[in-house]
Design an enzyme around this catalytic site. Structure first.
Site, PDB file in Angstrom:
ATOM      1  N   HIS A 157       0.834  -1.218   0.000  1.00  0.00           N
ATOM      2  CA  HIS A 157       0.000   0.000   0.000  1.00  0.00           C
ATOM      3  C   HIS A 157       0.864   1.261   0.000  1.00  0.00           C
ATOM      4  O   HIS A 157       0.445   2.294   0.520  1.00  0.00           O
ATOM      5  CB  HIS A 157      -0.940   0.040   1.205  1.00  0.00           C
ATOM      6  CG  HIS A 157      -1.724  -1.222   1.397  1.00  0.00           C
ATOM      7  ND1 HIS A 157      -2.973  -1.406   0.871  1.00  0.00           N
ATOM      8  CD2 HIS A 157      -1.412  -2.368   2.046  1.00  0.00           C
ATOM      9  CE1 HIS A 157      -3.409  -2.617   1.194  1.00  0.00           C
ATOM     10  NE2 HIS A 157      -2.473  -3.231   1.911  1.00  0.00           N
ATOM     11  N   SER A 278      14.088  22.464 -16.387  1.00  0.00           N
ATOM     12  CA  SER A 278      12.855  23.202 -16.612  1.00  0.00           C
ATOM     13  C   SER A 278      13.248  24.510 -17.278  1.00  0.00           C
ATOM     14  O   SER A 278      14.335  25.034 -17.048  1.00  0.00           O
ATOM     15  CB  SER A 278      12.174  23.482 -15.268  1.00  0.00           C
ATOM     16  OG  SER A 278      11.442  24.679 -15.328  1.00  0.00           O
ATOM     17  N   LYS A 284      15.668  22.733 -11.389  1.00  0.00           N
ATOM     18  CA  LYS A 284      14.982  21.461 -11.656  1.00  0.00           C
ATOM     19  C   LYS A 284      15.822  20.421 -12.383  1.00  0.00           C
ATOM     20  O   LYS A 284      16.598  20.721 -13.267  1.00  0.00           O
ATOM     21  CB  LYS A 284      13.739  21.720 -12.508  1.00  0.00           C
ATOM     22  CG  LYS A 284      12.637  22.407 -11.755  1.00  0.00           C
ATOM     23  CD  LYS A 284      11.913  21.461 -10.840  1.00  0.00           C
ATOM     24  CE  LYS A 284      10.758  20.863 -11.581  1.00  0.00           C
ATOM     25  NZ  LYS A 284       9.962  19.991 -10.763  1.00  0.00           N
ATOM     26  N   GLU A 291       9.146   8.996 -17.007  1.00  0.00           N
ATOM     27  CA  GLU A 291       7.788   9.510 -17.264  1.00  0.00           C
ATOM     28  C   GLU A 291       7.322   9.144 -18.668  1.00  0.00           C
ATOM     29  O   GLU A 291       6.176   8.746 -18.885  1.00  0.00           O
ATOM     30  CB  GLU A 291       7.753  11.034 -17.076  1.00  0.00           C
ATOM     31  CG  GLU A 291       7.813  11.457 -15.619  1.00  0.00           C
ATOM     32  CD  GLU A 291       8.002  12.952 -15.442  1.00  0.00           C
ATOM     33  OE1 GLU A 291       7.715  13.446 -14.362  1.00  0.00           O
ATOM     34  OE2 GLU A 291       8.451  13.636 -16.397  1.00  0.00           O
TER      35      GLU A 291
END
Ligand code: ARG
Length: 465
Positions: A157, A278, A284, A291
């Protein structure tokens, strides 16, 4: 008027819109190698059976081989006019060698031709994808060897559950990928039958030798029923399903890598080579690769659903709907190959932050189950009673601002005076991990066993290839 070579009774030029809808050359030109290989094998068989002359065979063979080189080198571009790759090759060959080229289509239809080309493409790529999967398994095993003692909170979980080691976690992926590998190979074996010579749907009156063309093209045997073969696209569905399951596994790993690269976890650091910045936030470093791998899984599922839906209502045998089988398969195959190559590079170059994994094991009371097991073994308590008692010990540890593994013998004795001094050993995280030494478990000796299992499996593969 330009007459379409594949339309004997149509006497007016096709509508531009019909051509736009109907022509598959823009995408099936991908199959030029397979199409030429099929024609070479078919012509060789026609000559062997006395259906065409030896002289014609020579011209055809030379012409096709030249075409293959010219298309490969870009000297000839396949981009407009012809309906599909089969008609393009036939037209180009006719322009090159004349009448002999017009004999190649004897005892053959585009229905068995496309089924042959596409099957060859799917079979060859199944082996290539399987090879790339194996490369990734090697990476998982290499990381496992280095990190079989690196403690990591095992989760259920997404909550801390029991301590495991990072090597064990990597071997879970090796196991998933091994199933994927086997799935591609079993599909390969199931579909390794040649459609060539099935003709339009019912076979041919010419005295052909399908066994011969099957062997020439590297198939195991010719398929048994022509009616089925020209309309069967199970092989394409299988590769789409196999890729979907593979990408689902890659996507789950990507999700973990994304999570593990956050400031909250910092379990791994992806190489700068595999991260992007970024345009506005100078600090970043984004995990775009995992992804994208996670994202591409969606389109691969779409390709599977697309073809399943195309096929569901088709009467036997060939229907033009089937032309819709190719783009999704080409897209999924390319996606799977690129994803596997990128994943391997990323795994090989990522930094594993041992200390942070270790530190994370000090929260979440990972050894709570061990204490309950201790009570069952040493205090003869029923598991459920032990479970409840440990629950209250966890609450006590929280009040003290500690993890259960940090409680002293004195603190534990205040809660229950039946504990012996060795109870703190049981709560130790490293000991807790190594206590799970049942077959397939996370204990170091079991992980070592799993590493040996994969090493042997990889070695077997080497011997057989
Ligand atoms: N371009 C077609 C396809 O991809 C080839 C088969 C055409 N057969 C036919 N009878 N029209 O399916």
């Amino acid at each position: 008027m330009k007459k379409n070579i594949a339309s004997a009774r149509i006497n007016i030029e096709s509508s531009k819109l019909l051509k736009e809808l109907n022509d598959s050359l823009p995408f099936d030109k991908e199959l030029f190698r397979e199409d030429i290989a099929g024609s070479l094998a078919h012509s060789k068989m026609l000559a062997k059976q006395g259906i065409i002359s030896k002289e014609d065979l020579e011209k055809i063979t030379q012409g096709l081989n030249e075409l293959l080189e010219e298309i490969k080198s870009g000297k000839i571009e396949l981009n407009e006019g012809d309906e599909d790759i089969h008609m393009a090759i036939e037209r180009l060959l006719t322009a090159k060698i004349g009448d002999a080229a017009k004999r190649v289509h004897t005892a053959r239809s585009r229905n068995d031709q496309v089924a042959t080309d596409f099957r060859l493409y799917v079979l060859n790529n199944s082996l290539e994808i399987a090879r790339l999967i194996k490369e990734n398994i090697k990476s998982f095993v290499a990381i496992a060897k280095e990190h079989k003692e690196t403690l990591l909170p095992g989760m259920t979980h997404l909550q801390h559950a029991q301590p495991i080691n990072f090597g064990y976690h990597m071997l879970a992926y090796a196991s998933m990928f091994k199933r994927d590998y086997e799935r591609f190979l079993s599909s390969y074996n199931r579909n390794n039958y040649s459609p060539l010579g099935c003709a339009a749907l019912a076979g041919t009156p010419h005295p052909i030798d399908r066994e011969f063309t099957a062997k020439e093209l590297g198939f195991k045997e010719p398929s048994i029923n022509c009616l089925d073969t020209v309309s069967d696209r199970d092989f394409a569905l299988e590769i789409l399903f196999n890729i979907s399951t593979l990408m689902m596994h890659i996507s789950r790993l990507s999700e973990e890598l994304i999570l593990w690269s956050t400031s909250e976890f910092k379990f791994v650091t992806l190489s700068d080579k595999h991260a992007t910045g970024s345009s506005i936030m100078p600090q970043k470093k984004n995990p775009d690769i995992p992804e994208l791998l996670r994202g591409k899984t969606g389109r691969v599922y779409g390709n599977l659903m697309g073809l399943l839906t195309v096929m569901k209502g088709l009467p036997l045998a060939y229907n033009k709907d089937t032309q819709e089988d190719k783009e999704g398969v080409f897209d999924s195959v390319k996606t799977a190959k690129l994803s596997l190559m990128v994943l391997k590079e990323m795994l090989d170059e990522m930094q594993v932050n041992k200390e942070n994994m270790q530190k994370a094991c000090r929260v979440g009371h990972l050894s709570a189950t061990d204490l309950a097991d201790y009570m069952v073994k040493n205090l003869n308590m029923p598991f459920r009673d032990a479970y409840h008692l440990v629950g209250s010990i966890v609450n006590r540890a929280e009040e003290l601002g500690k993890d259960i593994s940090e409680l002293s013998y004195e603190e534990l004795s205040q809660i229950d005076d039946r504990f012996a001094k060795d109870v703190t050993e049981v709560l130790n995280i490293q000991n807790s991990m190594n206590a799970r030494n049942s077959f397939g478990g996370t204990a170091i000796n079991r992980v070592q066993e799993q590493i040996e299992f994969f090493d042997e499996w990889l070695d077997e593969g080497k011997k057989n290839s």
